[in-house]
Scaffold this active site. Structure first.
Site, PDB file in Angstrom:
ATOM      1  N   CYS A 118       0.849  -1.370  -0.018  1.00  0.00           N
ATOM      2  CA  CYS A 118      -0.174  -0.106   0.090  1.00  0.00           C
ATOM      3  C   CYS A 118       1.048   1.232  -0.025  1.00  0.00           C
ATOM      4  O   CYS A 118       0.334   2.355  -0.290  1.00  0.00           O
ATOM      5  CB  CYS A 118      -0.768   0.078   1.101  1.00  0.00           C
ATOM      6  N   HIS A 259      -3.709   7.190   3.272  1.00  0.00           N
ATOM      7  CA  HIS A 259      -4.182   5.879   2.458  1.00  0.00           C
ATOM      8  C   HIS A 259      -5.414   5.422   3.053  1.00  0.00           C
ATOM      9  O   HIS A 259      -5.946   5.434   4.404  1.00  0.00           O
ATOM     10  CB  HIS A 259      -3.118   4.892   3.065  1.00  0.00           C
ATOM     11  N   ASN A 289     -10.208  -0.285   0.313  1.00  0.00           N
ATOM     12  CA  ASN A 289      -8.746  -0.332   0.027  1.00  0.00           C
ATOM     13  C   ASN A 289      -8.203  -0.599  -1.124  1.00  0.00           C
ATOM     14  O   ASN A 289      -8.210  -1.808  -1.509  1.00  0.00           O
ATOM     15  CB  ASN A 289      -8.156  -1.273   1.377  1.00  0.00           C
TER      16      ASN A 289
HETATM   17  O1  UT7 Z   1      -3.856  -1.115   3.550  1.00  0.00           O
HETATM   18  C1  UT7 Z   1      -3.094  -2.028   4.470  1.00  0.00           C
HETATM   19  C2  UT7 Z   1      -3.050  -1.772   5.741  1.00  0.00           C
HETATM   20  N1  UT7 Z   1      -4.351  -2.591   6.423  1.00  0.00           N
HETATM   21  C3  UT7 Z   1      -5.107  -1.869   7.383  1.00  0.00           C
HETATM   22  O2  UT7 Z   1      -4.913  -1.010   7.527  1.00  0.00           O
HETATM   23  C4  UT7 Z   1      -6.191  -2.745   8.051  1.00  0.00           C
HETATM   24  C5  UT7 Z   1      -6.108  -2.263   9.371  1.00  0.00           C
HETATM   25  N2  UT7 Z   1      -7.220  -2.921  10.122  1.00  0.00           N
HETATM   26  C6  UT7 Z   1      -8.473  -2.820  10.017  1.00  0.00           C
HETATM   27  O3  UT7 Z   1      -8.923  -1.892   9.317  1.00  0.00           O
HETATM   28  C7  UT7 Z   1      -9.456  -3.361  10.991  1.00  0.00           C
HETATM   29  O4  UT7 Z   1      -8.588  -3.975  11.919  1.00  0.00           O
HETATM   30  C8  UT7 Z   1     -10.249  -4.511  10.384  1.00  0.00           C
HETATM   31  C9  UT7 Z   1     -11.379  -3.539   9.811  1.00  0.00           C
HETATM   32  C10 UT7 Z   1      -9.545  -5.364   9.315  1.00  0.00           C
HETATM   33  C11 UT7 Z   1     -10.858  -5.334  11.410  1.00  0.00           C
HETATM   34  O5  UT7 Z   1     -11.698  -4.511  12.421  1.00  0.00           O
HETATM   35  P1  UT7 Z   1     -11.347  -4.755  13.904  1.00  0.00           P
HETATM   36  O6  UT7 Z   1     -12.187  -3.913  14.782  1.00  0.00           O
HETATM   37  O7  UT7 Z   1      -9.833  -4.735  14.186  1.00  0.00           O
HETATM   38  O8  UT7 Z   1     -12.112  -6.387  14.018  1.00  0.00           O
HETATM   39  P2  UT7 Z   1     -11.437  -7.511  14.363  1.00  0.00           P
HETATM   40  O9  UT7 Z   1     -10.346  -8.207  13.589  1.00  0.00           O
HETATM   41  O10 UT7 Z   1     -10.692  -7.617  15.750  1.00  0.00           O
HETATM   42  O11 UT7 Z   1     -12.655  -8.620  14.671  1.00  0.00           O
HETATM   43  C12 UT7 Z   1     -13.598  -8.485  15.384  1.00  0.00           C
HETATM   44  C13 UT7 Z   1     -14.758  -9.583  15.112  1.00  0.00           C
HETATM   45  C14 UT7 Z   1     -14.122 -10.902  15.106  1.00  0.00           C
HETATM   46  O12 UT7 Z   1     -15.041 -11.735  15.991  1.00  0.00           O
HETATM   47  P3  UT7 Z   1     -14.804 -12.200  17.206  1.00  0.00           P
HETATM   48  O13 UT7 Z   1     -13.579 -13.154  17.212  1.00  0.00           O
HETATM   49  O14 UT7 Z   1     -14.722 -10.923  18.107  1.00  0.00           O
HETATM   50  O15 UT7 Z   1     -16.086 -13.040  17.490  1.00  0.00           O
HETATM   51  C15 UT7 Z   1     -13.973 -11.295  13.752  1.00  0.00           C
HETATM   52  O16 UT7 Z   1     -14.140 -12.620  13.278  1.00  0.00           O
HETATM   53  O17 UT7 Z   1     -15.295  -9.260  13.824  1.00  0.00           O
HETATM   54  C16 UT7 Z   1     -15.551 -10.629  13.107  1.00  0.00           C
HETATM   55  N3  UT7 Z   1     -15.287 -10.174  11.676  1.00  0.00           N
HETATM   56  C17 UT7 Z   1     -16.175 -10.211  11.041  1.00  0.00           C
HETATM   57  N4  UT7 Z   1     -17.778 -10.084  11.137  1.00  0.00           N
HETATM   58  C18 UT7 Z   1     -18.476  -9.851  10.099  1.00  0.00           C
HETATM   59  C19 UT7 Z   1     -14.248 -10.168  10.985  1.00  0.00           C
HETATM   60  N5  UT7 Z   1     -14.617  -9.664   9.634  1.00  0.00           N
HETATM   61  C20 UT7 Z   1     -15.842  -9.616   9.692  1.00  0.00           C
HETATM   62  C21 UT7 Z   1     -16.757  -9.354   8.655  1.00  0.00           C
HETATM   63  N6  UT7 Z   1     -18.056  -9.534   9.085  1.00  0.00           N
HETATM   64  N7  UT7 Z   1     -16.336  -9.273   7.327  1.00  0.00           N
END
Ligand code: UT7
Length: 332
Positions: A118, A259, A289
């Site tokens: 990215c 970004h 993204n």
């Molecule tokens: O461009 C390259 C750099 N990348 C980034 O900048 C990405 C940075 N990270 C993020 O944007 C965020 O961390 C995400 C959007 C990827 C995830 O958000 P989060 O608030 O960090 O969520 P999490 O990964 O902690 O997941 C929370 C919950 C999990 O469930 P449990 O374990 O709490 O039961 C996931 O399984 O959300 C669940 N989950 C989803 N639920 C519905 C993960 N993906 C999804 C989904 N739909 N698509």
């Protein structure tokens, strides 16, 4: 040292390209176990663009690159160097930049791909401006383009809802006026290489190896939560350093173009930098993204929305796989 470079690189032209096909969050509810509500509240994304079945990376590169050269009003033959920032190559050999060359008509340019995920577009700006500063090149085409939909695991809800396809491009020209890119700094921390990775498909785990197939290794994998925390700190700190090195105050920045990975990251960084929300550009809701295409796509959208004008002071910052991150201060 950069400040003493006699020739700076100014942005002579800007272009972009998005595929026609729109994929909404509701569309994705039919593909994986997700909801519009989860995607919207966690990321700010409402829709993204995905290439048609008969399209691929170089189709996007061609359209964005030609648009940038038309905007700069330059002939393709006058481009000395063409750098394509991408993590989603058309094929492993040759470089996608070489495949795109005849379609762009940049026949006098040396062409290569730059891999910094990215951060690739800002990395490529830094490479381009060094060639311009030393006199090795007078005019450089930089394209950031991604066809992430072909590298995403459409069974993995933690990644497939995040990404989109697209391309953005700039023509950089030598300037003796000290304008254009004023300050740029870049970083890599390979100890965090596993946070965003496509572990298979290379020579360690060839795409047809049993392990690669079994563990779905030739797809993008991301530890989103860990990446989030590192990203906010890293790009805030580097952006403040770049602004300080340029000898300006943060409130002199007219537009902040981060970004576009996640609106929560964008807002967190914007407020840590002390920028008012009208100075923070967001289009992640419409494109998702798009990795290396993210910043030039956002620039083009900002121009279209009358938020970015010639002469404006822009702070752009990116982070991604590597981990890599970079911040640039330029006068548009
Ligand atoms: O461009 C390259 C750099 N990348 C980034 O900048 C990405 C940075 N990270 C993020 O944007 C965020 O961390 C995400 C959007 C990827 C995830 O958000 P989060 O608030 O960090 O969520 P999490 O990964 O902690 O997941 C929370 C919950 C999990 O469930 P449990 O374990 O709490 O039961 C996931 O399984 O959300 C669940 N989950 C989803 N639920 C519905 C993960 N993906 C999804 C989904 N739909 N698509």
């Amino acid at each position: 040292m950069h400040d003493s470079l006699a020739r700076t690189a100014r942005i002579a032209g800007l272009g972009s390209c998005l595929p026609d096909r729109i994929v909404t969050n509701s569309d994705l509810e039919k593909v994986v176990d997700t909801t519009d509500e989860w995607i919207t509240t966690r990321t700010g994304i409402k829709e993204r663009r995905i290439v048609a079945d008969d399209e691929a990376l170089v189709d996007l590169v061609e359209r964005a690159g030609k648009a940038a050269m038309a905007d700069a009003d330059v002939e393709p033959e006058s481009i000395d160097l063409f750098i394509l920032a991408t993590a989603t190559v058309e094929q492993p050999i040759p470089a996608s930049a070489a495949i795109a060359q005849p379609r762009l008509g940049v026949k006098n340019a040396a062409c290569f791909d730059l891999s910094a995920a990215c951060s690739g577009f800002v990395y490529a700006l830094n490479v381009a401006r060094q060639f311009i500063a030393t006199g090795e090149a007078d005019r450089v085409l930089v394209v950031g383009a991604e066809c992430l939909s072909r590298y995403v695991d459409w069974t993995d809800r933690t990644t497939c809802v995040l990404f989109g396809d697209g391309a953005g491009a700039v023509v950089l020209e030598a300037s003796a006026q000290g304008d254009g890119i004023l300050q740029l700094d870049w970083r890599t921390d390979g100890t965090l290489a596993d946070l965003i990775a496509m572990p298979g498909g290379g020579c360690r785990f060839p795409p047809n190896s049993a392990q690669a197939i079994e563990e779905r290794l030739p797809f993008i994998k991301m530890k989103g939560n860990e990446t989030f925390k590192v990203a906010v700190r890293a790009i805030t700190d580097l952006s403040l350093q770049v602004v300080a090195k340029a000898g300006i105050e943060i409130d002199e920045v007219d537009l902040f173009i981060p970004h576009q990975a996640n609106n929560r990251i964008i807002q967190a960084v914007g407020s840590r930098l002390g920028l008012s929300s009208e100075k923070v550009f967001v289009n992640v809701d419409r494109v998702g993204n798009t990795s290396a295409a993210s910043i030039p796509l956002a620039m083009a959208d900002a121009v279209a929305e009358d938020r970015l004008h010639r002469g404006d002071l822009v702070l752009a910052t990116a982070f991604g796989g590597g981990l890599t991150w970079a911040s640039a201060l330029f006068r548009y």
